[in-house]
Scaffold this motif. Structure first.
Motif, mmCIF file in Angstrom:
data_model
loop_
_atom_site.group_PDB
_atom_site.id
_atom_site.type_symbol
_atom_site.label_atom_id
_atom_site.label_comp_id
_atom_site.label_asym_id
_atom_site.label_seq_id
_atom_site.Cartn_x
_atom_site.Cartn_y
_atom_site.Cartn_z
ATOM 1 N N TYR A 1 55.142 25.920 62.943
ATOM 2 C CA TYR A 1 54.461 26.529 63.986
ATOM 3 C C TYR A 1 55.610 26.771 65.280
ATOM 4 O O TYR A 1 56.486 26.274 65.338
ATOM 5 N N PRO A 2 55.552 28.177 65.636
ATOM 6 C CA PRO A 2 56.742 28.755 66.391
ATOM 7 C C PRO A 2 56.655 27.988 67.839
ATOM 8 O O PRO A 2 58.108 27.913 68.320
ATOM 9 N N TYR A 3 55.514 27.617 68.554
ATOM 10 C CA TYR A 3 55.738 27.384 69.794
ATOM 11 C C TYR A 3 56.191 25.844 69.744
ATOM 12 O O TYR A 3 55.308 25.034 69.000
ATOM 13 N N GLY A 4 57.196 25.564 70.478
ATOM 14 C CA GLY A 4 57.886 24.284 70.240
ATOM 15 C C GLY A 4 58.648 23.973 69.040
ATOM 16 O O GLY A 4 59.286 23.139 68.685
ATOM 17 N N ASN A 5 58.872 25.023 68.195
ATOM 18 C CA ASN A 5 59.711 25.049 67.068
ATOM 19 C C ASN A 5 59.132 23.886 66.023
ATOM 20 O O ASN A 5 59.926 22.959 65.692
ATOM 21 N N VAL A 6 57.933 23.557 65.845
ATOM 22 C CA VAL A 6 57.129 22.625 65.383
ATOM 23 C C VAL A 6 57.707 22.632 63.906
ATOM 24 O O VAL A 6 57.166 23.909 63.340
ATOM 25 N N ARG A 7 57.676 21.411 63.164
ATOM 26 C CA ARG A 7 57.876 21.406 61.527
ATOM 27 C C ARG A 7 57.154 20.004 61.261
ATOM 28 O O ARG A 7 57.644 19.019 61.438
ATOM 29 N N ILE A 8 56.167 20.335 60.443
ATOM 30 C CA ILE A 8 55.531 19.140 59.970
ATOM 31 C C ILE A 8 55.604 19.100 58.489
ATOM 32 O O ILE A 8 55.262 20.117 57.665
ATOM 33 N N THR A 9 56.356 17.887 57.682
ATOM 34 C CA THR A 9 56.499 17.823 56.309
ATOM 35 C C THR A 9 55.698 16.810 55.657
ATOM 36 O O THR A 9 55.655 15.637 56.405
ATOM 37 N N LEU A 10 55.323 17.017 54.426
ATOM 38 C CA LEU A 10 54.451 15.819 53.905
ATOM 39 C C LEU A 10 55.435 15.729 52.410
ATOM 40 O O LEU A 10 55.410 16.642 51.669
ATOM 41 N N ASP A 11 56.071 14.509 52.359
ATOM 42 C CA ASP A 11 56.978 14.369 51.247
ATOM 43 C C ASP A 11 56.180 13.259 50.385
ATOM 44 O O ASP A 11 55.717 12.250 50.707
ATOM 45 N N SER A 12 56.302 13.567 49.120
ATOM 46 C CA SER A 12 55.620 12.582 48.075
ATOM 47 C C SER A 12 56.393 12.665 46.648
ATOM 48 O O SER A 12 57.339 13.295 46.584
ATOM 49 N N ASN A 13 55.832 11.815 45.948
ATOM 50 C CA ASN A 13 56.650 11.612 44.634
ATOM 51 C C ASN A 13 58.078 11.205 44.827
ATOM 52 O O ASN A 13 58.957 11.759 44.012
ATOM 53 N N ILE A 14 58.386 10.276 45.527
ATOM 54 C CA ILE A 14 59.493 9.916 46.087
ATOM 55 C C ILE A 14 60.269 9.231 44.946
ATOM 56 O O ILE A 14 59.625 8.029 44.505
ATOM 57 N N GLN A 15 61.402 9.287 44.652
ATOM 58 C CA GLN A 15 61.860 8.885 43.297
ATOM 59 C C GLN A 15 63.578 8.785 43.670
ATOM 60 O O GLN A 15 64.130 9.293 44.648
ATOM 61 N N THR A 16 64.369 8.005 42.968
ATOM 62 C CA THR A 16 65.690 7.738 42.992
ATOM 63 C C THR A 16 66.419 7.275 41.766
ATOM 64 O O THR A 16 65.637 7.028 40.765
ATOM 65 N N SER A 17 67.633 7.257 41.767
ATOM 66 C CA SER A 17 68.437 6.859 40.809
ATOM 67 C C SER A 17 70.040 6.579 41.101
ATOM 68 O O SER A 17 70.372 7.001 42.283
ATOM 69 N N HIS A 18 70.597 5.421 40.613
ATOM 70 C CA HIS A 18 71.969 4.987 41.112
ATOM 71 C C HIS A 18 72.770 5.601 40.068
ATOM 72 O O HIS A 18 74.015 5.235 40.324
ATOM 73 N N ASP A 19 72.654 6.464 39.264
ATOM 74 C CA ASP A 19 73.615 7.209 38.164
ATOM 75 C C ASP A 19 74.016 8.560 38.988
ATOM 76 O O ASP A 19 73.216 9.558 38.711
ATOM 77 N N MET A 20 74.993 8.730 39.534
ATOM 78 C CA MET A 20 75.438 9.979 40.324
ATOM 79 C C MET A 20 75.857 10.869 39.590
ATOM 80 O O MET A 20 76.423 12.196 39.634
#
Length: 221
Positions: A148-167
């Motif tokens: 949203y331009p006024y206030g430079n607003v950014r709203i994000t929805l992050d899902s399906n969060i995954q991880t790995s320790h093998d770089m």
């Protein structure tokens, strides 16, 4: 991005996230880099031998930072080296664009190319690396972003969060395991947040917390 911004994070259930998304769509524009399903984000985080960044997060330090490599989508066509700094509820992000060859060199411990870059972030990363900072964990998730331009607003929805320790496969493959069933909503703005957006978000009474995807991924070591 160099300016400090207000940042708030909330943990939502999937039904709450769906309700928020339906309320935001008529008023905000979806990020141009994604489609209706959003886009993938892949980050590789660094930390010191004594896990300084991780411990500062767990202990609630008001002033802290982290370094990461990040790319979007399922292929590393656009890679950034980033430094995220926090001062209480305010956040600042600095970044440098890297080629895939440079990112691969960095992951193999060859960082001489950074000494040729003029950005302050390059010098900060070199100092941290020379003090023992190394790759620590990968975190990936799907993001839907609304702006949203006024206030430079950014709203994000992050899902399906995954991880790995093998770089070893960060730039080549896509294989992780899920660690979080909730949706993380992040709200960022430049000091002005429209009242009608606050009303849209407050309708579900979201739970605000100092959530960190990096810290959560370290929990599953």
């Amino acid at each position: 991005m160099t300016d400090w911004r207000q940042e708030c994070k909330y943990t939502l259930t999937k039904p709450q996230a769906l309700m928020i998304e339906r309320r935001l769509r008529p008023f905000l524009t979806m990020d141009k880099h994604g489609d209706e399903n959003g886009y993938w984000i892949h980050s590789l985080y660094f930390d010191t031998p004594f896990d300084q960044f991780y411990k500062e997060k767990l202990q609630g330090y008001l002033i802290r930072q982290k370094f990461r490599l990040r790319y979007y989508g399922e292929k590393p066509d656009f890679i950034r080296l980033e430094n995220k700094r926090k001062h209480g509820p305010h956040g600042q992000k600095r970044s440098i664009i890297l080629s895939k060859a440079e990112a691969n060199d960095l992951l193999n411990g060859d960082i001489h190319f950074l000494s040729e870059k003029k950005e302050p972030l390059a010098k900060a990363f070199l100092m941290a690396w020379n003090s023992g900072m190394r790759p620590k964990v990968i975190v990936s998730y799907q993001r839907k972003a609304f702006v949203y331009p006024y206030g430079n607003v950014r709203i994000t929805l992050d899902s399906n969060i995954q991880t790995s320790h093998d770089m070893s496969y960060f730039l080549d493959e896509f294989k992780h395991f899920s660690i979080e069933d909730h949706v993380i909503m992040e709200v960022k703005y430049d000091g002005y947040f429209p009242d009608f957006l606050a009303d849209l978000l407050n309708i579900i009474n979201p739970h605000r917390q100092a959530y960190s995807k990096y810290a959560m991924s370290r929990y599953y070591e």
